[in-house]
Design a protein around this motif. Structure first.
Motif, mmCIF file in Angstrom:
data_model
loop_
_atom_site.group_PDB
_atom_site.id
_atom_site.type_symbol
_atom_site.label_atom_id
_atom_site.label_comp_id
_atom_site.label_asym_id
_atom_site.label_seq_id
_atom_site.Cartn_x
_atom_site.Cartn_y
_atom_site.Cartn_z
ATOM 1 N N GLN A 343 0.828 -1.208 0.000
ATOM 2 C CA GLN A 343 0.000 0.000 0.000
ATOM 3 C C GLN A 343 0.859 1.253 0.000
ATOM 4 O O GLN A 343 0.571 2.225 -0.712
ATOM 5 N N SER A 344 1.935 1.242 0.783
ATOM 6 C CA SER A 344 2.815 2.414 0.841
ATOM 7 C C SER A 344 3.465 2.676 -0.514
ATOM 8 O O SER A 344 3.558 3.827 -0.965
ATOM 9 N N ALA A 345 3.913 1.612 -1.197
ATOM 10 C CA ALA A 345 4.501 1.791 -2.532
ATOM 11 C C ALA A 345 3.473 2.371 -3.494
ATOM 12 O O ALA A 345 3.775 3.287 -4.279
ATOM 13 N N ALA A 346 2.245 1.863 -3.439
ATOM 14 C CA ALA A 346 1.202 2.372 -4.327
ATOM 15 C C ALA A 346 0.928 3.846 -4.065
ATOM 16 O O ALA A 346 0.751 4.643 -4.999
ATOM 17 N N VAL A 347 0.896 4.226 -2.803
ATOM 18 C CA VAL A 347 0.630 5.627 -2.442
ATOM 19 C C VAL A 347 1.753 6.534 -2.938
ATOM 20 O O VAL A 347 1.506 7.642 -3.434
ATOM 21 N N GLN A 348 3.000 6.081 -2.864
ATOM 22 C CA GLN A 348 4.111 6.908 -3.328
ATOM 23 C C GLN A 348 4.072 7.103 -4.840
ATOM 24 O O GLN A 348 4.335 8.210 -5.337
ATOM 25 N N PHE A 349 3.737 6.080 -5.579
ATOM 26 C CA PHE A 349 3.606 6.253 -7.024
ATOM 27 C C PHE A 349 2.392 7.117 -7.364
ATOM 28 O O PHE A 349 2.413 7.877 -8.343
ATOM 29 N N THR A 350 1.347 7.010 -6.572
ATOM 30 C CA THR A 350 0.193 7.880 -6.770
ATOM 31 C C THR A 350 0.592 9.344 -6.619
ATOM 32 O O THR A 350 0.155 10.207 -7.394
ATOM 33 N N ALA A 351 1.424 9.630 -5.630
ATOM 34 C CA ALA A 351 1.888 11.005 -5.438
ATOM 35 C C ALA A 351 2.676 11.508 -6.646
ATOM 36 O O ALA A 351 2.558 12.677 -7.045
ATOM 37 N N LEU A 352 3.476 10.631 -7.258
ATOM 38 C CA LEU A 352 4.219 11.031 -8.454
ATOM 39 C C LEU A 352 3.262 11.297 -9.614
ATOM 40 O O LEU A 352 3.472 12.226 -10.411
ATOM 41 N N GLN A 353 2.217 10.488 -9.746
ATOM 42 C CA GLN A 353 1.197 10.746 -10.764
ATOM 43 C C GLN A 353 0.573 12.120 -10.558
ATOM 44 O O GLN A 353 0.436 12.910 -11.503
ATOM 45 N N GLN A 354 0.192 12.375 -9.342
ATOM 46 C CA GLN A 354 -0.469 13.650 -9.047
ATOM 47 C C GLN A 354 0.455 14.835 -9.323
ATOM 48 O O GLN A 354 0.025 15.859 -9.861
ATOM 49 N N ALA A 355 1.722 14.694 -8.956
ATOM 50 C CA ALA A 355 2.665 15.792 -9.169
ATOM 51 C C ALA A 355 2.821 16.111 -10.652
ATOM 52 O O ALA A 355 3.112 17.262 -11.023
ATOM 53 N N ALA A 356 2.629 15.120 -11.504
ATOM 54 C CA ALA A 356 2.732 15.333 -12.949
ATOM 55 C C ALA A 356 1.405 15.787 -13.557
ATOM 56 O O ALA A 356 1.329 15.994 -14.770
ATOM 57 N N GLY A 357 0.380 15.926 -12.722
ATOM 58 C CA GLY A 357 -0.909 16.376 -13.215
ATOM 59 C C GLY A 357 -1.727 15.298 -13.901
ATOM 60 O O GLY A 357 -2.680 15.598 -14.629
#
Length: 779
Positions: A343-357
């Motif tokens: 779950q933590s790995a998924a959340v971190q990649f989600t944050a990268l998605q969001q940062a890229a818009g």
């Protein structure tokens, strides 16, 4: 849909790039270290490294031959670097500097003037001006010297395969596998990259296929060594649009930490710096090109890096292992620490998605309880699972054996636990996406039907296709069946779709399909037609999101999906109607072949048959006996737009599988032999005796006349498909003879766009000439 396996570029669009373009460098290194290369500007790149052992070395590579891009998009192979000059600015940190022993060295691999394979080692410091960590470097390939100091051994520049710049950490010890005292990070930036002199430019494929409606899948474990925009260039050029399914992998993204002699993933979860840098670039570039990216995580980790207590285990204590080399381990849905890490790995990649818009799209990729392939043992017995199942769950040694009530109840409990873990993973992503612009996330689930619906293990679906996954547990359901698909098990593929629909109930507009893949390039010619056809079948049943798995194989084999032809839907090439007039014995039928005959000087002949099957010609004019029939003919001719549209014609001399005109029977014609996998057979009629009869494809059988037998017994478990194909509910067993009987029509068209009818001649009893010609149709 039309497709092509393009092995090379032959006249397609091309452009030019500067040699040493930053997008086309790659990296390589020994695991478990990590590195990546990203282009930071049109003339600049950056390499990031995480070193874990004293002897680890990363290479920044330029290859003379492009083996990574699709053949229609690859740059040309040019091994001659004579009189070529490469200039760039070098900046580095955290690695051994330019002026020191083991400092950055350009290794050149190729052949000398005599054609003998050899390597040269060019010390970059010898061609630098500036400081050891910030310098300008100029490499004149026709004047390079190999060795510690100049002048050195001359490099032969005319036959180079590849070259790479070596990067090593501070404290580097050649050949050592001892861990560094602490993880070491290093970087290199090459900017102002410029190539001058001869051979400074390379031709490169520049196709831009029209969008064809399919999507593409890729994986970081396959693409970690490439520059991210290189992948996107291939994806866009090959006509894939909208969404990219991106498997984050199970081996290259996690940060690792030394624990004694082991190197497990860091806890709590962390994305290593190279993977983070790569994905930042990938997401940003994908968004700029109009793509959304679906992040995908599975319940797998490379076994070398997976903590022992996280791993699923069989009843005998053996750990679950996939068949990859090196193998991966399967995370237990019952282990709280493992699921929290995921779950933590998924959340971190989600944050990268969001940062890229980008919109937050996340796939739970193939979550399951592993079954040991050779033994059939389910891996339900790690310590956490045993505790979750009450402390003493019943043993299941083989899922292929009959199971009692306690064992099936255990499988139900395992399914409930799996569903709970996937729901928690999806919810973690939803919670992380709550603050994104627009809010929310889309969660997808991928299921691999050949494993979870293995007919040898009918109860396995209790654990691996749980009721807790039923609609609307996930926003979209994705199905993948490549083991069956590429083996030709079409009946199993169809049955699995039906069973998943019945069990989970996802509307077809909420389903996706993954078609692929081709692990061995030797299978390309056999497998890609099946993969391509499966995309069409999925589209035919209303699946709107279809993915080709995966990009590395598409590029390797040159798979090129073409856009459908643009045709007016109101104008069809064939009208499924019969010629409206009865043909009498006066009608003419003429089968013809095409044979080239060469006569030698001695009078002997050499004959070459150009057609495998005859093409029929008819003249139906003599069958017209009245002005009323003549009017019918004229109306039918106009309705077909002359020669534009085809239609059915019953050949009065040959229209049955039984002799020429006899009543059809189920044993008339041999269609093929069963192999346990193939479930579809094309109707054919054989002419002539012996081992090599002439075979005629029958594409227009008469409805209601087809009778089919399997090993001599008439069968009714089949469907007649368009094009004269018989599809069985289950594939016939190996060795079974498949036979069929049928009446059939000939697909024809008017040979001419003009119909000549003279009233006086007709009144005098002279029949008009109305030539028809057979249409070749694919079975």
């Amino acid at each position: 849909m039309p497709y092509w396996l393009a092995r090379e570029r032959r006249g397609q669009e091309a452009d030019w790039i500067q040699r040493f373009d930053p997008r086309f460098w790659t990296v390589d290194f020994p695991r478990p270290m990590m590195a990546c290369v990203v282009a930071t500007a049109p003339d600049a790149l950056r390499v990031d490294c995480e070193f874990l052992h004293q002897g680890q070395l990363a290479g920044l590579i330029w290859a003379s031959e492009d083996r990574l891009d699709h053949p229609l998009l690859a740059y040309e192979t040019r091994r001659d670097y004579s009189h070529t000059v490469l200039r760039f600015r070098w900046r580095s940190g955290g690695i051994v500097a330019l002026d020191r022993a083991n400092g950055p060295t350009l290794t050149i691999e190729g052949r000398d003037a005599a054609g003998q394979a050899r390597s040269w080692y060019v010390r970059l410091w010898n061609y630098a001006s500036g400081s050891p960590t910030d310098a300008r470097i100029e490499l004149p390939f026709s004047a390079l010297g190999s060795g510690w100091s100049l002048p050195g051994t001359p490099v032969h520049p005319a036959d180079i395969d590849r070259m790479f710049i070596s990067l090593v950490p501070e404290g580097y010890v050649p050949g050592s596998t001892a861990p560094l005292a602490a993880r070491a990070e290093g970087f290199v930036e090459m900017s102002e990259i410029a190539c001058h002199g001869d051979h400074a430019s390379l031709a490169i494929g520049d196709v831009m296929l029209p969008p064809h409606g399919e999507r593409i899948a890729t994986a970081y474990d396959d693409a970690y060594n490439q520059e991210p925009t290189r992948l996107l260039r291939n994806i866009r050029g090959l006509g894939y649009r909208d969404r990219i399914l991106h498997y984050l992998g199970m081996s290259h993204f996690p940060r690792l930490e030394a624990e004694g002699d082991a190197m497990p993933v860091a806890r709590p979860a962390a994305i290593c710096t190279p993977a983070r840098r790569w994905h930042e670039r990938f997401y940003t570039a994908a968004g700029a090109a109009g793509y959304a990216v679906i992040n995908s995580l599975s319940y797998e980790l490379l076994a070398d890096h997976c903590p022992a207590e996280w791993q699923q285990r069989a009843h005998d204590g053996s750990a679950a292992r996939t068949g990859w080399d090196p193998p991966s381990a399967l995370l237990s849905p019952a282990n709280g620490e493992a699921m929290a890490w995921l779950q933590s790995a998924a959340v971190q990649f989600t944050a990268l998605q969001q940062a890229a818009g980008l919109p937050v799209l996340f796939q739970v990729g193939e979550p399951w309880w592993w079954v040991v392939p050779h033994s059939g043992a389910p891996c339900l017995y790690d310590d956490a699972a045993i505790a979750a199942f009450g402390g003493a769950p019943p043993a299941i040694a083989d899922m292929r054996a009959p199971l009692d009530g306690a064992q099936t109840a255990l499988l139900d409990d395992a399914g409930a636990l799996l569903a709970q873990s996937t729901a928690a993973l999806g919810q973690a992503v939803r919670d992380a996406a709550g603050g994104a612009a627009g809010g929310g996330a889309e969660i997808l689930l991928l299921a691999f039907t050949p494993t979870i619906l293995d007919p040898a293990m009918p109860e396995l679906k209790r654990a691996n296709l749980p009721a807790g996954w039923a609609w609307p547990a996930f926003d979209r359901l994705q199905l993948e069946d490549y083991d069956w698909l590429t083996a030709g098990f079409d009946a199993r593929c169809r049955a699995a779709i039906a069973e998943v629909d019945a069990r989970l109930g996802y509307p077809v507009e909420r389903q996706d399909y993954l078609s692929g893949f081709v692990l061995d390039p030797a299978d390309a010619d056999a497998f890609w037609p099946r993969i391509d056809a499966a995309l069409d079948r999925a589209a035919g049943r209303g699946v709107g999101e279809r993915y080709v798995w995966a990009l590395p194989q598409v590029a390797r084999d040159g798979y090129t999906r073409l856009a459908p032809p643009k045709e007016d839907d109101d104008v069809q090439a064939f009208d499924d109607v019969e010629y409206p007039l009865a043909l009498g014995r006066d009608a003419a039928a003429s089968p013809e072949f095409a044979t080239s005959v060469a006569v030698t000087a001695s009078g002997h002949e050499r004959r070459n048959t150009l057609w495998a099957d005859a093409r029929l010609r008819f003249d139906v004019g003599p069958g017209i006996r009245s002005e009323e029939e003549l009017g019918t003919l004229i109306a039918f001719f106009r309705a077909r737009r002359g020669a534009a549209r085809g239609f059915r014609l019953r050949d009065p001399f040959d229209h049955s599988s039984s002799g020429m005109t006899g009543p059809p029977g189920p044993l008339d014609q041999l269609l093929g032999t069963g192999d346990g996998a193939r479930d579809t057979f094309a109707l054919v009629k054989a002419y002539g005796d012996g081992t090599e009869p002439q075979l005629r494809p029958i594409t227009r059988p008469r409805a209601g006349t087809v009778r089919v037998s399997v090993d001599g017994a008439e069968s009714f478990a089949w469907t007649l498909l368009p094009g004269g194909r018989v599809q069985f509910v289950e594939a016939p067993p190996p060795g079974a003879e498949i036979r069929a009987g049928f009446a059939f029509d000939v697909p024809v068209r008017f040979e001419q766009d003009r119909l000549d009818v003279a009233g006086a001649n007709f009144a005098a009893g002279e029949a008009p000439s109305v030539p028809l010609i057979e249409i070749r149709e694919a079975a």
